[in-house]
Design an enzyme around this catalytic site. Structure first.
Site, mmCIF file in Angstrom:
data_model
loop_
_atom_site.group_PDB
_atom_site.id
_atom_site.type_symbol
_atom_site.label_atom_id
_atom_site.label_comp_id
_atom_site.label_asym_id
_atom_site.label_seq_id
_atom_site.Cartn_x
_atom_site.Cartn_y
_atom_site.Cartn_z
ATOM 1 N N GLU A 111 12.660 0.213 53.809
ATOM 2 C CA GLU A 111 13.173 -0.550 54.788
ATOM 3 C C GLU A 111 12.806 -0.184 56.095
ATOM 4 O O GLU A 111 12.601 -1.057 56.950
ATOM 5 C CB GLU A 111 14.841 -0.343 54.685
ATOM 6 C CG GLU A 111 15.675 -1.358 55.677
ATOM 7 C CD GLU A 111 17.126 -1.323 55.408
ATOM 8 O OE1 GLU A 111 17.528 -0.507 54.609
ATOM 9 O OE2 GLU A 111 17.604 -2.396 55.790
ATOM 10 N N SER A 150 26.111 1.585 53.614
ATOM 11 C CA SER A 150 26.952 2.031 54.594
ATOM 12 C C SER A 150 28.361 1.873 54.193
ATOM 13 O O SER A 150 28.776 0.956 53.309
ATOM 14 C CB SER A 150 26.676 1.243 55.743
ATOM 15 O OG SER A 150 25.847 1.307 56.195
ATOM 16 N N SER A 167 20.002 3.889 62.829
ATOM 17 C CA SER A 167 20.059 3.223 64.410
ATOM 18 C C SER A 167 18.842 4.075 65.212
ATOM 19 O O SER A 167 18.148 5.052 64.599
ATOM 20 C CB SER A 167 21.258 3.833 64.938
ATOM 21 O OG SER A 167 21.422 5.197 65.031
ATOM 22 N N GLN A 223 22.653 -4.664 49.230
ATOM 23 C CA GLN A 223 22.383 -3.185 49.468
ATOM 24 C C GLN A 223 23.663 -2.556 49.819
ATOM 25 O O GLN A 223 24.172 -2.997 50.802
ATOM 26 C CB GLN A 223 21.373 -3.010 50.586
ATOM 27 C CG GLN A 223 21.377 -1.382 51.038
ATOM 28 C CD GLN A 223 20.413 -1.436 52.062
ATOM 29 O OE1 GLN A 223 20.171 -2.017 52.806
ATOM 30 N NE2 GLN A 223 19.602 -0.306 52.337
ATOM 31 N N GLY A 224 24.093 -1.623 48.759
ATOM 32 C CA GLY A 224 25.358 -1.045 49.189
ATOM 33 C C GLY A 224 25.271 0.473 49.420
ATOM 34 O O GLY A 224 25.665 1.512 48.675
ATOM 35 N N GLU A 281 18.974 6.075 67.518
ATOM 36 C CA GLU A 281 18.944 7.440 67.721
ATOM 37 C C GLU A 281 18.786 8.285 66.403
ATOM 38 O O GLU A 281 18.208 9.398 66.433
ATOM 39 C CB GLU A 281 20.507 7.792 68.058
ATOM 40 C CG GLU A 281 21.063 7.181 69.367
ATOM 41 C CD GLU A 281 20.979 5.634 69.559
ATOM 42 O OE1 GLU A 281 21.186 5.016 68.498
ATOM 43 O OE2 GLU A 281 20.934 5.184 70.807
#
Lengths: 400, 376
Positions: free
Chosen positions: A248, A133, A375, A130-131, A377
């Site tokens: 995901e 980030s 994340s 998976q590309g 958050e």
């Protein structure tokens, strides 16, 4: 409310059990459930096992029959995962391909793309990574700077991706690129499919705090892929990527709870062996982790019921990723409390190796889980804004 | 697998909610919490006659409607949502289940129809001044003389003990300890030798009493000395019921917080746009939804009366207690100063949450219970 199997579910469960009893033998059985989506322990054996699963169409269980799947509904998927975990079968290796890319492909792909890619995922001939980030696109994923430009019939990709799990094992990458150079934010992005094994791609392993290197940096320097290898319309990549992230954060992790059951059982055994289980503080923590583990399962069952009955996941779905990562992190801390002084060394044999044991592995690896795939958050922003309807925080350039 | 309420169950929830919103608004809760009795007899009567709430889970053979524990828990969740002031939990959950679990066929025939109709208010007296929730806390002694039994000792924290017509007492036979000798008895509320003192409760919406027994003549419920299995089961059912009731309150305080976070403006924008507040609300949602999952699953296990009940009751009580208290406490924090005033309802839920967390044993107690039951 009824948690018993229907007759057809019971029959399916029997089929899964029988298949596992027949095939999970020898090296496969000996391997046990070690490893994980980002843990390469026992890799070669797991690849062989996964091929066996693919041959008998357990890979692609939920895909429509026309693409080689079994068209299984949510209850059957749960049953398969339950029996799989109960049998202590090897950890699956096709998380990115089967778990993330395939459902996105089925939703957005052309007929030709589906026929090109799905069979090879099922046959374990092609593994995916998976590309998404980038160094400057983490929580702010829309700040993608990797570019792709058309050169005749090919896209030419330049830029850098990071935290790319198992890039060194992968044959293909689904990569989010900026195809409109004038665009900003989530506009002008495209979801490209690019072969990994070519000169324009360089992979550098990133050693993690666990000591191993399942994550990578991937550098694109004029990497090429065919013009047709774009999933969804050019410029609409954000929407496609969000669907992948939805898988995901949502259903792809449903099977994790079952793996956690095993981790808990192993830790409990250890606590009995070391005597830690008679310590009142450890007992309280272990019981709290057990509560959390079961509640995770109940949440999952409620979410899936909503999915089956109404076609949409309820609020329980949005809490899924936040819940399990928080739980697993706490579990890792409990595991170290059970280990006691033994937590102080990573290799009993000494000699300069850094080989965390299973408890130390969870303790460390779980720190990544509350960061990747959005994340904690970010998850809380999503819950606050999309589930509870709270106002967005003003961003740069916006006035209140 | 199906983890959803049926359409009939959703309809029951709507009906009960509508009734309680009309009959138990905050003004009524505040009026009743200032009284000693702590409930409105006319509303209690309507609950029985118009909706049949007291009879919902009592088997048809004993004058009830024969619905399951799931329907009972739906009713309780709605009651928890509005902090209904009524002896429902004491009568319909504690006493009725104790009688169902411990009583003989004749005793069930005699005692349950009154509870089911709402004519009898009943309760279960088990906790004592020692404040222990486990079986070692039961010290009140039952003695037999010439075929009749009498009780001497003290019970504390007895829900609605001062208003109950019928008191089911958990006692032990002389010279026993642990789970041996546990016995159930029934005593009329106005029995000779029984002194009932209403207590000033921290949670004013749920009344308690101290009961002093001085040679009170008592009728055995079931076989004296062999009541432990029935007592244990009653406590498990009570924990599951309370967990469900708590989630009604927890959802209400979450809704209250979210609404306030949207409305309240500081620094020129709604406070809910700040991550500090938004993330609190997200955490509350996670815990409230998770608590519901646990409570509903436990309600199903209780309805099935299956062997998961001991584990899931401890699990649900532990999780829901902490989820409710955390939500109720954050609700005050999110409201700021106004949330700390007597006139704002936040403290009513905060106190109910803490009181419910402690009642039957707190989360730590239930985790230890769970640890024993799953073999930690």
């Amino acid at each position: 409310m009824d948690f018993h199997d229907t007759p057809s579910e019971a029959a399916f469960r029997e089929e899964v059990r029988a298949w596992l009893a027949e095939h999970l033998t020898g090296d496969f059985a000996a391997l046990g459930s070690v490893g994980g989506p980002s843990d390469e322990t026992g890799w070669e054996t797991r690849v062989e096992w996964e091929k066996l699963l693919g041959r008998d169409r357990w890979v692609g269980l939920s895909w429509p029959a026309e693409y080689g799947g079994r068209g299984a509904g949510v209850p059957e998927q749960i049953i398969f995962n339950e029996e799989y975990a109960r049998a202590n079968a090897p950890a699956r290796i096709s998380f990115f391909g089967e778990g993330l890319f395939a459902p996105t492909l089925i939703q957005f792909g052309t007929e030709e793309q589906k026929r090109r890619f799905l069979p090879r995922i099922q046959a374990v001939e092609e593994l995916w990574c998976q590309g998404f980030s980038e160094p400057n696109a983490g929580s702010d994923l829309a700040n993608i700077q990797t570019r792709a430009v058309l050169d005749g019939d090919e896209w030419v990709i330049s830029g850098q991706k990071v935290w790319t799990t198992l890039a060194h094992r992968a044959d293909w990458i689904f990569v989010l690129c900026r195809t409109d150079p004038e665009s900003r934010g989530h506009h002008g992005l495209s979801y490209l499919l690019c072969p990994m094994r070519q000169d324009g791609i360089e992979i550098r392993p990133l050693r993690q705090m666990t000591g191993s290197a399942e994550f990578n940096e991937v550098f694109f320097d004029g990497a090429r892929t065919a013009r047709d290898n774009v999933l969804g319309p050019v410029g609409q990549g954000w929407k496609v990527a969000m669907a992948t992230l939805g898988f995901e954060r949502g259903t792809a992790f449903l099977s994790s709870q079952l793996g956690f059951e095993r981790e808990f059982a192993d830790l409990l055994d250890l606590a009995h062996k070391t005597g830690a289980a008679s310590d009142p503080v450890v007992r309280d923590e272990l019981a709290a982790r057990y509560v959390g583990l079961k509640v995770m399962r109940y949440n999952g069952m409620r979410m899936l019921t909503n999915l089956v009955q109404r076609g949409v996941a309820g609020p329980e779905a949005s809490i899924g990723k936040l819940y399990w990562t928080t739980w697993h992190r706490a579990f890792g801390e409990t595991a170290l409390r059970v280990l006691g002084a033994d937590a102080l060394v990573v290799a009993r044999a000494g000699g300069g190796t850094y080989e965390p044991g299973p408890q130390q592995q969870v303790f460390m690896a779980s720190r990544a889980e509350t960061i990747y795939a959005g994340s904690s958050e970010i998850q809380k922003n999503i819950i606050g804004e999309r589930v509870l309807g709270l106002p967005r925080e003003p961003r740069q350039g916006e006035t209140s | 697998m199906n983890f959803a309420f049926s359409e009939e169950q959703e309809e029951l929830r709507r009906t009960v909610r509508q009734f309680l919103e009309a009959k138990s608004p905050e003004t009524e809760v505040r009026r009743l919490m200032e009284t000693t009795e702590g409930y409105d007899p006319s509303v209690w009567k309507q609950m029985g006659q118009e909706l049949g709430l007291q009879s919902i889970a009592v088997p048809e053979a004993y004058g009830g409607q024969g619905f399951t524990f799931i329907e009972l828990c739906i009713v309780l969740e709605e009651m928890g949502r509005v902090l209904l002031c009524a002896p429902y939990y004491s009568s319909v959950v504690l006493a009725a289940n104790a009688i169902l679990n411990a009583g003989t066929e004749e005793q069930k025939q005699a005692l349950l129809p009154g509870i089911a109709s709402g004519d009898t208010i009943a309760t279960l007296a088990f906790t004592e001044p020692n404040g222990k929730w486990d079986v070692t806390g039961i010290t009140l002694e039952a003695t037999e003389q010439g075929g009749s039994w009498s009780l001497s000792g003290e019970k504390m924290f007895v829900l609605d003990g001062h208003t109950a017509d019928l008191i089911v007492v958990v006692a032990r036979t002389a010279g026993t300890s642990g789970t041996d000798g546990i016995s159930f008895f029934t005593v009329r509320g106005d029995a000779d030798g029984l002194t009932r003192t209403p207590l000033s409760t921290m949670d004013m919406t749920r009344k308690q009493a101290k009961l002093e027994f001085s040679g009170v003549a008592a009728e055995p419920l079931g076989e004296p000395g062999s009541g432990w299995p029935a007592y244990s089961k009653t406590l498990d059912q009570a924990a599951i019921a309370l967990a469900n009731e708590m989630m009604g309150g927890a959802q209400f305080v979450l809704d209250m917080s979210v609404q306030y976070a949207k409305d309240r403006v500081q620094f020129g924008r709604p406070i809910g746009s700040f991550q500090a507040i938004k993330h609190k609300c997200a955490d509350m949602l996670l815990e409230v939804e998770s608590g519901k999952s646990a409570a509903y699953y436990a309600a199903w296990a209780a309805a099935e009366d299956n062997d998961e009940v001991p584990v899931v009751s401890a699990l649900a009580k532990a999780y829901c207690s902490e989820a409710y208290f955390h939500a109720a406490a954050e609700n005050i924090q999110i409201h700021g100063g106004i949330g700390f005033t007597w006139e704002h309802p936040a403290h009513l839920y905060f106190k109910r949450a803490k009181s419910s967390e402690i009642f039957l044993g707190d989360a730590t107690y239930h985790r230890e219970l769970l640890a024993q039951r799953i073999g930690i």
